[in-house]
Design a protein around this motif. Structure first.
Motif, PDB file in Angstrom:
ATOM      1  N   ASP A  46       0.798  -1.218   0.000  1.00  0.00           N
ATOM      2  CA  ASP A  46       0.000   0.000   0.000  1.00  0.00           C
ATOM      3  C   ASP A  46       0.837   1.277   0.000  1.00  0.00           C
ATOM      4  OD1 ASP A  46      -2.390  -1.433  -0.004  1.00  0.00           O
ATOM      5  OD2 ASP A  46      -2.399  -1.579   2.180  1.00  0.00           O
ATOM      6  N   ILE A  47       2.124   1.154   0.296  1.00  0.00           N
ATOM      7  CA  ILE A  47       2.954   2.361   0.320  1.00  0.00           C
ATOM      8  C   ILE A  47       4.023   2.375  -0.771  1.00  0.00           C
ATOM      9  CG2 ILE A  47       2.561   2.854   2.760  1.00  0.00           C
ATOM     10  CD1 ILE A  47       5.336   1.658   3.349  1.00  0.00           C
ATOM     11  N   LEU A  48       4.353   1.195  -1.314  1.00  0.00           N
ATOM     12  CA  LEU A  48       5.373   1.100  -2.355  1.00  0.00           C
ATOM     13  C   LEU A  48       4.957   0.087  -3.409  1.00  0.00           C
ATOM     14  CD1 LEU A  48       8.450   0.937   0.017  1.00  0.00           C
ATOM     15  CD2 LEU A  48       8.054   2.759  -1.636  1.00  0.00           C
ATOM     16  N   GLU A  49       5.155   0.446  -4.659  1.00  0.00           N
ATOM     17  CA  GLU A  49       4.985  -0.500  -5.757  1.00  0.00           C
ATOM     18  C   GLU A  49       6.364  -0.771  -6.344  1.00  0.00           C
ATOM     19  OE1 GLU A  49       2.130   1.127  -8.484  1.00  0.00           O
ATOM     20  OE2 GLU A  49       0.467   0.757  -7.117  1.00  0.00           O
ATOM     21  N   GLY A  50       6.402  -1.631  -7.352  1.00  0.00           N
ATOM     22  CA  GLY A  50       7.686  -1.944  -7.974  1.00  0.00           C
ATOM     23  C   GLY A  50       8.458  -2.946  -7.142  1.00  0.00           C
ATOM     24  N   GLN A  51       9.746  -2.995  -7.348  1.00  0.00           N
ATOM     25  CA  GLN A  51      10.571  -4.011  -6.707  1.00  0.00           C
ATOM     26  C   GLN A  51      11.005  -3.605  -5.308  1.00  0.00           C
ATOM     27  OE1 GLN A  51      13.923  -4.316  -9.394  1.00  0.00           O
ATOM     28  NE2 GLN A  51      15.156  -2.973  -8.114  1.00  0.00           N
ATOM     29  N   ARG A  52      11.294  -4.598  -4.490  1.00  0.00           N
ATOM     30  CA  ARG A  52      11.908  -4.381  -3.180  1.00  0.00           C
ATOM     31  C   ARG A  52      13.423  -4.551  -3.297  1.00  0.00           C
ATOM     32  NH1 ARG A  52      10.851  -4.338   2.655  1.00  0.00           N
ATOM     33  NH2 ARG A  52      12.939  -4.387   3.481  1.00  0.00           N
ATOM     34  N   THR A  53      13.826  -5.495  -4.143  1.00  0.00           N
ATOM     35  CA  THR A  53      15.246  -5.742  -4.379  1.00  0.00           C
ATOM     36  C   THR A  53      15.391  -6.354  -5.761  1.00  0.00           C
ATOM     37  OG1 THR A  53      17.269  -6.642  -3.396  1.00  0.00           O
ATOM     38  CG2 THR A  53      15.327  -8.073  -3.364  1.00  0.00           C
ATOM     39  N   ASP A  54      16.612  -6.631  -6.134  1.00  0.00           N
ATOM     40  CA  ASP A  54      16.868  -7.271  -7.425  1.00  0.00           C
ATOM     41  C   ASP A  54      18.046  -8.225  -7.269  1.00  0.00           C
ATOM     42  OD1 ASP A  54      19.226  -5.695  -7.494  1.00  0.00           O
ATOM     43  OD2 ASP A  54      18.292  -4.180  -8.749  1.00  0.00           O
ATOM     44  N   VAL A 132      13.744   1.238   9.512  1.00  0.00           N
ATOM     45  CA  VAL A 132      12.372   0.853   9.179  1.00  0.00           C
ATOM     46  C   VAL A 132      11.655   2.097   8.677  1.00  0.00           C
ATOM     47  CG1 VAL A 132      10.213  -0.127  10.077  1.00  0.00           C
ATOM     48  CG2 VAL A 132      12.399  -0.938  10.957  1.00  0.00           C
ATOM     49  N   ILE A 133      10.821   1.932   7.673  1.00  0.00           N
ATOM     50  CA  ILE A 133      10.029   3.051   7.164  1.00  0.00           C
ATOM     51  C   ILE A 133       9.101   3.530   8.282  1.00  0.00           C
ATOM     52  CG2 ILE A 133       8.315   3.774   5.454  1.00  0.00           C
ATOM     53  CD1 ILE A 133       9.550   1.701   3.539  1.00  0.00           C
ATOM     54  N   THR A 134       9.139   4.812   8.580  1.00  0.00           N
ATOM     55  CA  THR A 134       8.447   5.354   9.753  1.00  0.00           C
ATOM     56  C   THR A 134       6.947   5.130   9.756  1.00  0.00           C
ATOM     57  OG1 THR A 134       8.321   7.532   8.689  1.00  0.00           O
ATOM     58  CG2 THR A 134      10.177   7.126  10.195  1.00  0.00           C
ATOM     59  N   VAL A 135       6.312   5.034   8.597  1.00  0.00           N
ATOM     60  CA  VAL A 135       4.858   4.831   8.578  1.00  0.00           C
ATOM     61  C   VAL A 135       4.475   3.382   8.864  1.00  0.00           C
ATOM     62  CG1 VAL A 135       4.443   6.791   7.045  1.00  0.00           C
ATOM     63  CG2 VAL A 135       4.728   4.487   6.065  1.00  0.00           C
ATOM     64  N   ARG A 136       5.451   2.500   9.028  1.00  0.00           N
ATOM     65  CA  ARG A 136       5.199   1.091   9.330  1.00  0.00           C
ATOM     66  C   ARG A 136       5.071   0.897  10.841  1.00  0.00           C
ATOM     67  NH1 ARG A 136       6.755  -2.890   6.104  1.00  0.00           N
ATOM     68  NH2 ARG A 136       5.082  -3.874   7.244  1.00  0.00           N
ATOM     69  N   ARG A 163      15.078   1.218  -7.615  1.00  0.00           N
ATOM     70  CA  ARG A 163      15.629  -0.017  -7.039  1.00  0.00           C
ATOM     71  C   ARG A 163      14.981  -0.308  -5.693  1.00  0.00           C
ATOM     72  NH1 ARG A 163      21.591   0.703  -6.150  1.00  0.00           N
ATOM     73  NH2 ARG A 163      20.834   2.774  -5.620  1.00  0.00           N
ATOM     74  N   PHE A 164      14.445   0.720  -5.042  1.00  0.00           N
ATOM     75  CA  PHE A 164      13.844   0.572  -3.715  1.00  0.00           C
ATOM     76  C   PHE A 164      12.321   0.628  -3.761  1.00  0.00           C
ATOM     77  CE2 PHE A 164      18.064   2.353  -3.280  1.00  0.00           C
ATOM     78  CZ  PHE A 164      18.641   1.432  -2.423  1.00  0.00           C
ATOM     79  N   GLY A 165      11.757   0.676  -4.953  1.00  0.00           N
ATOM     80  CA  GLY A 165      10.317   0.720  -5.093  1.00  0.00           C
ATOM     81  C   GLY A 165       9.835   2.073  -5.581  1.00  0.00           C
ATOM     82  N   ILE A 166       8.558   2.105  -5.901  1.00  0.00           N
ATOM     83  CA  ILE A 166       7.919   3.321  -6.391  1.00  0.00           C
ATOM     84  C   ILE A 166       6.966   3.795  -5.297  1.00  0.00           C
ATOM     85  CG2 ILE A 166       6.472   4.323  -8.195  1.00  0.00           C
ATOM     86  CD1 ILE A 166       7.452   1.900  -9.974  1.00  0.00           C
ATOM     87  N   PRO A 167       7.325   4.877  -4.600  1.00  0.00           N
ATOM     88  CA  PRO A 167       6.514   5.343  -3.468  1.00  0.00           C
ATOM     89  C   PRO A 167       5.102   5.750  -3.896  1.00  0.00           C
ATOM     90  CG  PRO A 167       8.668   6.390  -3.473  1.00  0.00           C
ATOM     91  CD  PRO A 167       8.528   5.671  -4.780  1.00  0.00           C
ATOM     92  N   GLN A 168       4.144   5.421  -3.048  1.00  0.00           N
ATOM     93  CA  GLN A 168       2.754   5.799  -3.265  1.00  0.00           C
ATOM     94  C   GLN A 168       2.344   6.934  -2.324  1.00  0.00           C
ATOM     95  OE1 GLN A 168       1.054   4.146  -5.944  1.00  0.00           O
ATOM     96  NE2 GLN A 168       3.257   3.811  -6.116  1.00  0.00           N
ATOM     97  N   LEU A 172       7.555   9.369   3.160  1.00  0.00           N
ATOM     98  CA  LEU A 172       8.332   8.207   3.586  1.00  0.00           C
ATOM     99  C   LEU A 172       9.737   8.596   4.029  1.00  0.00           C
ATOM    100  CD1 LEU A 172       7.365   5.596   0.839  1.00  0.00           C
ATOM    101  CD2 LEU A 172       6.271   6.035   3.044  1.00  0.00           C
ATOM    102  N   ALA A 173      10.174   8.000   5.113  1.00  0.00           N
ATOM    103  CA  ALA A 173      11.533   8.160   5.628  1.00  0.00           C
ATOM    104  C   ALA A 173      11.868   6.900   6.404  1.00  0.00           C
ATOM    105  CB  ALA A 173      11.623   9.386   6.537  1.00  0.00           C
ATOM    106  N   PHE A 174      13.154   6.680   6.626  1.00  0.00           N
ATOM    107  CA  PHE A 174      13.622   5.554   7.430  1.00  0.00           C
ATOM    108  C   PHE A 174      14.020   6.058   8.800  1.00  0.00           C
ATOM    109  CE2 PHE A 174      14.695   4.165   3.085  1.00  0.00           C
ATOM    110  CZ  PHE A 174      14.081   2.926   3.067  1.00  0.00           C
ATOM    111  N   GLU A 175      13.698   5.277   9.847  1.00  0.00           N
ATOM    112  CA  GLU A 175      14.158   5.601  11.188  1.00  0.00           C
ATOM    113  C   GLU A 175      15.098   4.507  11.660  1.00  0.00           C
ATOM    114  OE1 GLU A 175      12.682   6.772  15.692  1.00  0.00           O
ATOM    115  OE2 GLU A 175      11.179   6.363  14.165  1.00  0.00           O
ATOM    116  N   LEU A 176      16.169   4.912  12.327  1.00  0.00           N
ATOM    117  CA  LEU A 176      17.124   3.982  12.888  1.00  0.00           C
ATOM    118  C   LEU A 176      16.544   3.415  14.186  1.00  0.00           C
ATOM    119  CD1 LEU A 176      20.008   2.705  12.992  1.00  0.00           C
ATOM    120  CD2 LEU A 176      20.689   4.742  14.307  1.00  0.00           C
ATOM    121  N   LEU A 177      16.515   2.088  14.277  1.00  0.00           N
ATOM    122  CA  LEU A 177      16.154   1.379  15.506  1.00  0.00           C
ATOM    123  C   LEU A 177      17.409   0.678  16.010  1.00  0.00           C
ATOM    124  CD1 LEU A 177      13.344   1.850  14.183  1.00  0.00           C
ATOM    125  CD2 LEU A 177      12.656  -0.342  15.081  1.00  0.00           C
ATOM    126  N   VAL A 178      17.588   0.644  17.331  1.00  0.00           N
ATOM    127  CA  VAL A 178      18.804   0.102  17.932  1.00  0.00           C
ATOM    128  C   VAL A 178      18.435  -0.819  19.083  1.00  0.00           C
ATOM    129  CG1 VAL A 178      20.926   0.703  19.189  1.00  0.00           C
ATOM    130  CG2 VAL A 178      20.154   2.138  17.292  1.00  0.00           C
TER     131      VAL A 178
END
Length: 182
Positions: A46-54, A132-136, A163-168, A172-178
């Motif tokens: 629901d948030i990204l289309e296209g590929q996750r990896t290759d 992790v994508i913050t909206v997840r 390469r990381f998908g097509i955002p919908q 979107l941003a990534f947050e560092l989890l530790v």
């Protein structure tokens, strides 16, 4: 570093090889993209289309001297994988995928625990990092229950790099989890 396969219960953990590349790409795509990913709860459909990896991206992780791609098998079939990358006093955990039909069974919890054990044993690291994508929010909450904490450190999503998908969405941003590994 011991790279011999390790069996725990019915699961076999082993380092992936170049011969596993296509199967790993299919596994990762099935867990995150398209309709098949909707069988599990980790979908990003629901948030990204296209590929996750290759294949190139997976092969780079397999061949990197500072990382390993852990393949997890049950009854001879690939059911999960995760990346571990040595980054000084920390290890990075990524490319985590569990077959959609096997999600919600406790398998992910077992795999992340094994990945943490291997990072401590093989590299002597004191922390595990991931992004992790913050909206997840549901996924972040799952990691928090495993002992990871949000840091508030954000990295922008690579908009325009398919390469990381097509955002919908445009937020979107990534947050560092530790997580401390003691």
């Amino acid at each position: 570093m011991d790279t011999a396969p390790r069996t725990t219960g019915e699961l076999v953990y082993r380092d992936a090889t170049a011969a596993d590349t296509e199967a790993l790409v299919a596994l990762i795509e099935s867990a995150y993209r398209g309709d098949s990913s909707r069988q599990g709860w980790t979908t990003e459909a629901d948030i990204l289309e296209g590929q996750r990896t290759d294949p190139r991206g997976v092969l780079e992780v397999i061949e990197s001297p500072v990382s390993r791609l852990l393949a997890v098998e049950r009854d001879g079939g690939l059911i999960a994988c995760c990346q571990l990358e040595h980054r000084g006093e920390a290890a990075y955990f990524g490319m985590f995928a569990v077959l959609p039909g096997a999600q919600g069974t406790g398998l992910g919890r077992r795999i992340i625990a094994e990945a943490e054990r291997l990072a401590r044993r093989d590299w002597g690291v004191r922390e595990m990092h991931m992004t992790v994508i913050t909206v997840r929010e549901e996924l972040i909450a799952w990691y928090e229950r495993r002992g990871y904490r949000r840091t508030g450190k954000l990295q922008p999503f690579p908009y325009g790099d398919e390469r990381f998908g097509i955002p919908q969405r445009d937020d979107l941003a990534f947050e560092l989890l530790v997580k401390p590994l003691v």
